[in-house]
Design an enzyme around this catalytic site. Structure first.
Site, PDB file in Angstrom:
ATOM      1  N   ASN A   7       1.025  -1.091   0.041  1.00 27.60           N
ATOM      2  CA  ASN A   7      -0.100   0.143  -0.168  1.00 27.60           C
ATOM      3  C   ASN A   7       0.811   1.280  -0.004  1.00 27.60           C
ATOM      4  O   ASN A   7       1.570   1.691   1.020  1.00 27.60           O
ATOM      5  CB  ASN A   7      -0.821  -0.143   1.346  1.00 27.60           C
ATOM      6  CG  ASN A   7      -1.979   1.173   1.380  1.00 27.60           C
ATOM      7  OD1 ASN A   7      -1.659   2.108   0.859  1.00 27.60           O
ATOM      8  ND2 ASN A   7      -2.939   0.865   2.015  1.00 27.60           N
ATOM      9  N   LYS A  10       0.202   3.973   2.855  1.00 26.38           N
ATOM     10  CA  LYS A  10       0.900   3.688   4.256  1.00 26.38           C
ATOM     11  C   LYS A  10       2.411   4.323   4.116  1.00 26.38           C
ATOM     12  O   LYS A  10       2.601   4.756   5.221  1.00 26.38           O
ATOM     13  CB  LYS A  10       0.817   2.000   4.511  1.00 26.38           C
ATOM     14  CG  LYS A  10      -0.521   1.617   4.960  1.00 26.38           C
ATOM     15  CD  LYS A  10      -0.283   0.262   5.144  1.00 26.38           C
ATOM     16  CE  LYS A  10      -1.581  -0.453   5.732  1.00 26.38           C
ATOM     17  NZ  LYS A  10      -1.500  -1.914   6.179  1.00 26.38           N
ATOM     18  N   ASP A  60      -0.443  -3.343  10.461  1.00 22.12           N
ATOM     19  CA  ASP A  60      -1.738  -4.087  10.036  1.00 22.12           C
ATOM     20  C   ASP A  60      -3.040  -3.145  10.803  1.00 22.12           C
ATOM     21  O   ASP A  60      -2.619  -2.575  11.990  1.00 22.12           O
ATOM     22  CB  ASP A  60      -1.816  -5.409  10.617  1.00 22.12           C
ATOM     23  CG  ASP A  60      -3.055  -5.992   9.852  1.00 22.12           C
ATOM     24  OD1 ASP A  60      -2.983  -6.308   8.639  1.00 22.12           O
ATOM     25  OD2 ASP A  60      -3.911  -6.332  10.638  1.00 22.12           O
TER      26      ASP A  60
END
Ligand code: IMP
Length: 180
Positions: A7, A10, A60
């Site tokens: 991602n 992120k 996460d």
């Protein structure tokens, strides 16, 4: 040190929060099924370390909505990719208690052991999408501590990064790392 994530959003936020370049590795590590983000991140970083053979970390995250027992929580990624944002809003249609939180767990593997660092931010799920910044659930997550009650997607990136779950987890990670 490598940030293992597919991602780019992120990775961008991690760089802005840590104030330095972060090397992103686009490796799709194994995500176990668990009710605990810390367990998912711990197993994920073990898999990533085995693959890369270098110190690395993963993050996460999940959005937990009170009125539906914390849904989608640890399954946020699966729910996002199957239902999409509009599907999530539809699923929450009759739900009045829309208070929610976003949690982030950073798991770091130094070659010997895994350490985890947690961050959380309180908010509520909106009834429609607002804003076009950020990624993922940002357009429907309204930040409780924001005086203007904006969603993450309505905030400029630096303002999201001031208060986000990711900010808090990465700050805890950076504090620990700098002491070591
Ligand atoms: P994961 O950490 O990649 O498993 O992310 C779980 C889900 O939450 C994915 O659908 C992400 O797009 C979403 N997500 C993760 N972090 C954020 C965030 O900061 N804002 C909004 N959505 C996020």
């Amino acid at each position: 040190m490598l940030f293992v994530t597919s991602n780019p959003g992120k990775a961008r936020e991690a760089e802005e929060i840590l104030g330095e370049d972060v090397e992103r590795v686009d490796y799709d590590y194994a995500e176990i099924q668990s009710d605990s983000l810390a367990e998912i991140a711990t197993e994920g970083v073990r898999d990533a370390y085995e693959e890369l053979g270098e110190a690395c970390f993963v993050d996460d995250s999940g959005m937990f909505v009170e009125g539906v027992g914390g849904f989608p929580g640890p399954y946020s990624s699966y729910v996002y990719s199957t239902l999409g944002i509009d599907g999530v809003l539809n699923a929450l249609d009759g739900i009045d208690d829309r208070s929610a939180r976003f949690d982030c767990v950073v798991a770091y593997h130094d070659g010997d052991e895994v350490r985890t660092f947690e961050g959380t931010v309180a908010g509520r799920v909106t009834r429609e999408q607002r804003g076009d910044g950020g990624f993922g659930y940002d357009p429907i997550f309204e930040v409780a501590e924001d005086e203007e009650a904006r969603t993450f997607a309505e905030m400029p990136p630096d303002e999201k990064n001031e208060v986000s779950h990711r900010r808090r987890a990465f700050e805890a990670f950076a504090d620990w790392y700098q002491q070591g």
